[in-house]
Design a protein around this motif. Structure first.
Motif, short mmCIF file in Angstrom:
data_model
loop_
_atom_site.label_atom_id
_atom_site.label_comp_id
_atom_site.label_asym_id
_atom_site.label_seq_id
_atom_site.Cartn_x
_atom_site.Cartn_y
_atom_site.Cartn_z
N ALA A 54 -30.11 -30.49 -4.62
CA ALA A 54 -29.95 -31.41 -5.75
C ALA A 54 -30.90 -31.04 -6.89
N VAL A 55 -30.40 -31.19 -8.11
CA VAL A 55 -31.17 -30.89 -9.31
C VAL A 55 -31.32 -32.18 -10.11
N LYS A 56 -32.56 -32.53 -10.40
CA LYS A 56 -32.83 -33.73 -11.20
C LYS A 56 -32.40 -33.47 -12.64
N PHE A 57 -31.71 -34.44 -13.23
CA PHE A 57 -31.35 -34.32 -14.64
C PHE A 57 -32.63 -34.17 -15.47
N LYS A 58 -32.52 -33.40 -16.53
CA LYS A 58 -33.61 -33.34 -17.50
C LYS A 58 -33.47 -34.58 -18.37
N GLU A 59 -34.22 -35.60 -18.04
CA GLU A 59 -34.14 -36.89 -18.73
C GLU A 59 -35.50 -37.56 -18.68
N VAL A 60 -35.63 -38.64 -19.40
CA VAL A 60 -36.90 -39.36 -19.42
C VAL A 60 -37.21 -39.93 -18.04
N ASP A 61 -38.49 -40.14 -17.78
CA ASP A 61 -38.91 -40.60 -16.46
C ASP A 61 -39.22 -42.09 -16.39
N SER A 62 -39.31 -42.77 -17.51
CA SER A 62 -39.67 -44.19 -17.46
C SER A 62 -38.71 -45.02 -18.29
N THR A 63 -38.64 -46.30 -17.94
CA THR A 63 -37.79 -47.22 -18.69
C THR A 63 -38.30 -47.39 -20.12
N LYS A 64 -39.60 -47.24 -20.32
CA LYS A 64 -40.16 -47.36 -21.68
C LYS A 64 -39.68 -46.20 -22.55
N GLU A 65 -39.71 -44.97 -22.00
CA GLU A 65 -39.21 -43.82 -22.76
C GLU A 65 -37.72 -43.96 -23.03
N LEU A 66 -36.98 -44.42 -22.03
CA LEU A 66 -35.54 -44.61 -22.20
C LEU A 66 -35.27 -45.65 -23.28
N ALA A 67 -36.07 -46.72 -23.30
CA ALA A 67 -35.89 -47.77 -24.31
C ALA A 67 -36.07 -47.22 -25.71
N VAL A 68 -37.05 -46.34 -25.91
CA VAL A 68 -37.29 -45.75 -27.23
C VAL A 68 -36.07 -44.93 -27.66
N ILE A 69 -35.58 -44.08 -26.76
CA ILE A 69 -34.41 -43.24 -27.07
C ILE A 69 -33.17 -44.11 -27.30
N ALA A 70 -32.93 -45.05 -26.39
CA ALA A 70 -31.73 -45.89 -26.49
C ALA A 70 -31.76 -46.74 -27.76
N ASN A 71 -32.92 -47.28 -28.10
CA ASN A 71 -33.00 -48.09 -29.32
C ASN A 71 -32.76 -47.26 -30.56
N GLY A 72 -33.26 -46.03 -30.58
CA GLY A 72 -33.00 -45.13 -31.71
C GLY A 72 -31.52 -44.82 -31.85
N ILE A 73 -30.88 -44.51 -30.73
CA ILE A 73 -29.43 -44.25 -30.73
C ILE A 73 -28.68 -45.49 -31.18
N ALA A 74 -29.07 -46.65 -30.65
CA ALA A 74 -28.38 -47.91 -30.97
C ALA A 74 -28.46 -48.22 -32.46
N ILE A 75 -29.63 -48.11 -33.03
CA ILE A 75 -29.79 -48.42 -34.47
C ILE A 75 -28.96 -47.46 -35.31
N ALA A 76 -29.02 -46.17 -35.00
CA ALA A 76 -28.24 -45.19 -35.76
C ALA A 76 -26.75 -45.47 -35.66
N LEU A 77 -26.26 -45.75 -34.44
CA LEU A 77 -24.84 -46.04 -34.26
C LEU A 77 -24.42 -47.30 -35.02
N MET A 78 -25.22 -48.35 -34.91
CA MET A 78 -24.85 -49.60 -35.57
C MET A 78 -24.82 -49.45 -37.09
N ILE A 79 -25.74 -48.69 -37.64
CA ILE A 79 -25.73 -48.46 -39.09
C ILE A 79 -24.48 -47.69 -39.49
N LEU A 80 -24.19 -46.61 -38.76
CA LEU A 80 -22.99 -45.80 -39.07
C LEU A 80 -21.70 -46.61 -38.94
#
Length: 194
Positions: free
Chosen positions: A25-51
């Protein structure tokens, strides 16, 4: 699928149900914490909602204040879709699924231990966003009376940012024929042995 409600998530990935790792098994190259995920997800969310808000504004620009009540209803509806959103994810599993909440951290999610194909993983990740986000958003352009659906769609699509992050990782990291599974808060892929 059998759904188990596990209550408030304590932010410790080690307390989540896990299955044994698959060979090679190969671990996805992704963030390791919910805090890091929240930063990425919030950035994506704001950009999508504006567009996505730009076409809505262009369609309804002269009427936004006339339909303020409809906009407020549309802004509140996504909160009501949070639980059904997770249930739709859960329905895409065939085995046990565990539902966790932590509203203080803005978390509501399901975890399952089974493996699934790349296509099924992508479908599972996107289905609630299609139902509560993209469909209402597209329907909203059929007429002026659908402003509530436009606002619901914009916000619900933004709320799915974490799901899009998972889909992106699956698309660029999983080779053909690979299967994926969750282990704690991370995804892994592997090629099944023949």
């Amino acid at each position: 699928m059998k759904l188990h409600y596990r209550g408030k998530y304590n932010l410790d990935p080690a307390t989540l149900p896990t299955c044994k790792h698959q060979p090679n098994a190969v671990k996805f190259k992704e963030v390791d914490s919910t805090k890091e995920l929240a930063v990425i997800a919030n950035g994506i969310a704001i950009a999508l909602m504006i567009l996505l808000a730009i076409p809505v504004y262009l369609k309804y620009k002269g009427l936004l204040f006339d339909y303020f009540d409809e906009m407020m209803v549309g802004a509140m509806l996504p909160l009501l879709t949070m639980f059904p959103h997770e249930l739709i994810h859960a329905l895409c599993f065939k085995e046990d699924v565990y539902l966790y909440t932590n509203f203080k951290q803005g978390l509501l999610f399901v975890v399952g231990c089974e493996t699934m194909s790349k296509h099924r993983f992508i479908f599972m990740s996107l289905l609630p966003n299609i139902v509560f986000g993209f469909l209402p958003y597209m329907i909203s352009f059929l007429g002026i009376q659908y402003l509530t659906l436009a606002v619901l769609g914009v916000i619900a699509i933004g709320m799915g940012a974490g799901d899009y992050y998972n889909v992106f990782n699956a698309l660029i990291q999983m080779p053909k024929g690979a299967r994926t599974y969750l282990y704690q808060m991370n995804s892994y892929w592997y090629i099944p042995e023949k």
